[in-house]
Write a protein that holds these residues in place. Structure first.
Motif, mmCIF file in Angstrom:
data_model
loop_
_atom_site.group_PDB
_atom_site.id
_atom_site.type_symbol
_atom_site.label_atom_id
_atom_site.label_comp_id
_atom_site.label_asym_id
_atom_site.label_seq_id
_atom_site.Cartn_x
_atom_site.Cartn_y
_atom_site.Cartn_z
ATOM 1 N N GLN A 155 0.835 -1.195 0.000
ATOM 2 C CA GLN A 155 0.000 0.000 0.000
ATOM 3 C C GLN A 155 0.874 1.250 0.000
ATOM 4 O OE1 GLN A 155 -2.600 1.293 3.518
ATOM 5 N NE2 GLN A 155 -4.076 0.256 2.178
ATOM 6 N N VAL A 156 0.528 2.200 -0.868
ATOM 7 C CA VAL A 156 1.263 3.454 -0.966
ATOM 8 C C VAL A 156 0.680 4.440 0.042
ATOM 9 C CG1 VAL A 156 2.010 5.312 -2.487
ATOM 10 C CG2 VAL A 156 1.656 3.013 -3.421
ATOM 11 N N ARG A 157 1.467 4.822 1.041
ATOM 12 C CA ARG A 157 0.950 5.662 2.123
ATOM 13 C C ARG A 157 1.392 7.121 2.023
ATOM 14 N NH1 ARG A 157 -1.474 2.970 6.173
ATOM 15 N NH2 ARG A 157 -1.390 0.689 6.114
ATOM 16 N N ASP A 158 2.231 7.450 1.077
ATOM 17 C CA ASP A 158 2.676 8.828 0.918
ATOM 18 C C ASP A 158 1.523 9.666 0.369
ATOM 19 O OD1 ASP A 158 3.965 11.247 -0.247
ATOM 20 O OD2 ASP A 158 5.818 10.212 0.319
ATOM 21 N N ASP A 159 1.174 10.755 1.078
ATOM 22 C CA ASP A 159 0.034 11.576 0.680
ATOM 23 C C ASP A 159 0.226 12.283 -0.653
ATOM 24 O OD1 ASP A 159 -1.540 10.938 2.851
ATOM 25 O OD2 ASP A 159 -0.804 12.594 4.085
ATOM 26 N N ARG A 160 1.456 12.361 -1.148
ATOM 27 C CA ARG A 160 1.685 12.983 -2.452
ATOM 28 C C ARG A 160 1.241 12.080 -3.597
ATOM 29 N NH1 ARG A 160 7.968 14.112 -1.725
ATOM 30 N NH2 ARG A 160 7.718 12.008 -0.816
ATOM 31 N N ILE A 219 8.877 12.517 -10.327
ATOM 32 C CA ILE A 219 8.989 11.088 -10.622
ATOM 33 C C ILE A 219 9.368 10.428 -9.295
ATOM 34 C CG2 ILE A 219 10.171 9.312 -11.970
ATOM 35 C CD1 ILE A 219 10.776 11.502 -14.054
ATOM 36 N N PHE A 220 8.549 9.501 -8.827
ATOM 37 C CA PHE A 220 8.728 8.909 -7.506
ATOM 38 C C PHE A 220 9.301 7.497 -7.631
ATOM 39 C CE2 PHE A 220 5.531 12.137 -6.924
ATOM 40 C CZ PHE A 220 5.735 12.631 -5.641
ATOM 41 N N PHE A 221 10.316 7.221 -6.831
ATOM 42 C CA PHE A 221 10.916 5.891 -6.769
ATOM 43 C C PHE A 221 10.510 5.246 -5.449
ATOM 44 C CE2 PHE A 221 13.329 8.375 -9.709
ATOM 45 C CZ PHE A 221 13.768 7.490 -10.692
ATOM 46 N N LEU A 222 9.909 4.057 -5.510
ATOM 47 C CA LEU A 222 9.437 3.344 -4.340
ATOM 48 C C LEU A 222 10.258 2.082 -4.122
ATOM 49 C CD1 LEU A 222 5.564 3.420 -5.002
ATOM 50 C CD2 LEU A 222 7.025 5.263 -4.151
ATOM 51 N N ASP A 223 10.356 1.662 -2.859
ATOM 52 C CA ASP A 223 10.973 0.365 -2.595
ATOM 53 C C ASP A 223 9.909 -0.726 -2.714
ATOM 54 O OD1 ASP A 223 9.475 0.368 -0.223
ATOM 55 O OD2 ASP A 223 11.180 0.893 1.052
ATOM 56 N N GLN A 224 10.268 -1.959 -2.393
ATOM 57 C CA GLN A 224 9.351 -3.074 -2.583
ATOM 58 C C GLN A 224 8.195 -3.059 -1.601
ATOM 59 O OE1 GLN A 224 11.738 -6.649 -2.634
ATOM 60 N NE2 GLN A 224 12.651 -6.159 -4.611
ATOM 61 N N ARG A 225 8.266 -2.197 -0.593
ATOM 62 C CA ARG A 225 7.160 -2.043 0.348
ATOM 63 C C ARG A 225 6.304 -0.815 0.031
ATOM 64 N NH1 ARG A 225 9.911 -3.471 6.268
ATOM 65 N NH2 ARG A 225 10.595 -5.594 5.717
ATOM 66 N N CYS A 226 6.541 -0.205 -1.098
ATOM 67 C CA CYS A 226 5.793 0.962 -1.575
ATOM 68 C C CYS A 226 6.134 2.245 -0.825
ATOM 69 C CB CYS A 226 4.280 0.723 -1.510
ATOM 70 S SG CYS A 226 3.675 -0.392 -2.789
ATOM 71 N N ALA A 227 7.254 2.291 -0.144
ATOM 72 C CA ALA A 227 7.689 3.521 0.516
ATOM 73 C C ALA A 227 8.534 4.348 -0.444
ATOM 74 C CB ALA A 227 8.494 3.198 1.770
#
Length: 369
Positions: A50-55, A84-92
């Motif tokens: 789950q992506v939790r970043d409010d942006r 451009i957003f880079f996420l890790d495997q946990r969606c952070a």
């Protein structure tokens, strides 16, 4: 889709309820007459993270990487979201890259074999942009480079991007009636110049009955695309389904315009606009926007088996189209010619009602962009 005067959740829910009631009374009889539509309840995807970043409430494009994911928003009103957003495997979120100037409507992205990230700034809800653009972020670069493009005929709304075997961008229009168009640059891209696009074909989508927030209209538009890591498959998605095509000769255009897709239902995703392959190519990964969902809703990446398909899909009618996929009806089904007779049987009243539904849907989209 950029936000212009966002609807509150309560107003959106009431509009959705009214639309559902209208569709129930108008569209259901027509769907019952549609042969070859996928039967039965489709399975929902398996949550990955789950992506939790409010942006990141309006994710419109996603690509899987070895370390996680790259995603973009389609909203440009909030400066903090123009990244451009880079996420890790946990969606952070682990890193962001800003654009050097303000994008118009970023709708999809793709990653080339050399690691270059291509962002498609191609959304045009009003079909009024004189140019569209792609942003190119080379490996190790600090910011992406803008390349402007122009259609040869008229402005189009588009939300999907693929790269061909040579690494050139391929723009897929959003469509709206089950037929979408393909455009590619006529020459090499140059910063500071506008490159003309050429029309290279069209795709007629199969019909399905997959449940989605926009009913039958949501099944006839393309909102995202992706290539498999080995380049031998590509997928287009609508709000309802994923259409996966084999690319045996590295010719993406030929695969899309003449191939018959396997269909993976993506049922009831709130605002499904993103799709990518997992790095091993065995799964399709999707994520929806959450900006207009109930408070507390977060975008969730979902996983579907890449090879799961439904049989007996019938292409939508496209009179005179030389590039429509040839799909034979399964035994016991009516022919596609029979499928094309339902609008006449529905009568003029139903046609006017459908136009009204389309107007309601356009109002909903315009209000939230």
């Amino acid at each position: 889709m950029r936000v212009r005067g966002r609807l509150t959740w309560g107003r959106r829910a009431r509009a959705g309820a009214a639309l559902t009631a209208l569709l129930a009374g108008v569209v259901a009889p027509a769907v019952a007459l549609t042969p070859g539509a996928a039967a039965g309840a489709a399975a929902a995807g398996t949550p990955v993270c789950q992506v939790r970043d409010d942006r990141l409430r309006e994710i419109s494009g996603m690509a899987a990487t070895d370390d996680g994911y790259v995603v973009i928003n389609d909203g440009a009103d909030d400066e903090a979201r123009r990244r451009i957003f880079f996420l890790d495997q946990r969606c952070a979120v682990v890193r962001t890259v800003a654009y050097p100037s303000r994008p118009r409507d970023t709708e999809d992205l793709a990653i080339g074999r050399d690691g270059t990230i291509w962002v498609a700034d191609i959304g045009d809800n009003d079909r009024s942009r004189p140019t569209i653009a792609v942003w190119r972020l080379a490996p190790g670069a600090d910011q992406p480079v803008l390349h402007r493009l122009s259609y040869p005929d008229r402005p189009h709304d588009a939300e999907a991007l693929l790269l061909d075997a040579a690494g050139r961008p391929l723009i897929i229009t959003k469509g709206g009636s089950g037929t979408v168009f393909l455009y590619t640059p006529t020459t090499a891209l140059r910063p500071g110049a506008t490159t003309p696009l050429a029309s290279v074909g069209q795709v007629t989508l199969p019909t399905t009955s997959t449940s989605n927030p926009f009913s039958f209209l949501g099944r006839g538009v393309i909102t995202g695309a992706a290539s498999a890591p080995d380049g031998r498959r590509v997928v287009l998605r609508s709000y309802a389904d994923a259409f996966e095509y084999d690319v045996p000769d590295a010719d993406v255009v030929a695969a899309l315009t003449s191939g018959t897709p396997r269909i993976t239902p993506l049922p009831d995703e709130p605002q499904g606009e993103s799709i990518t392959y997992s790095r091993d190519g065995r799964s399709l990964l999707t994520v929806s926007e959450s900006a207009d969902q109930p408070p507390g809703t977060r975008p969730t990446i979902l996983r579907y088996p890449a090879m799961a398909g439904t049989a007996s899909a019938v292409p939508t009618a496209s009179a005179g189209s030389a590039t429509s996929p040839a799909v034979r009806p399964a035994a016991g089904e009516a022919s596609d010619a029979g499928n094309r007779t339902w609008p006449l049987a529905a009568g003029a009243g139903t046609l006017l009602a459908l136009l009204g539904v389309a107007g309601v849907l356009r109002w909903r989209h315009t209000a939230r962009r």
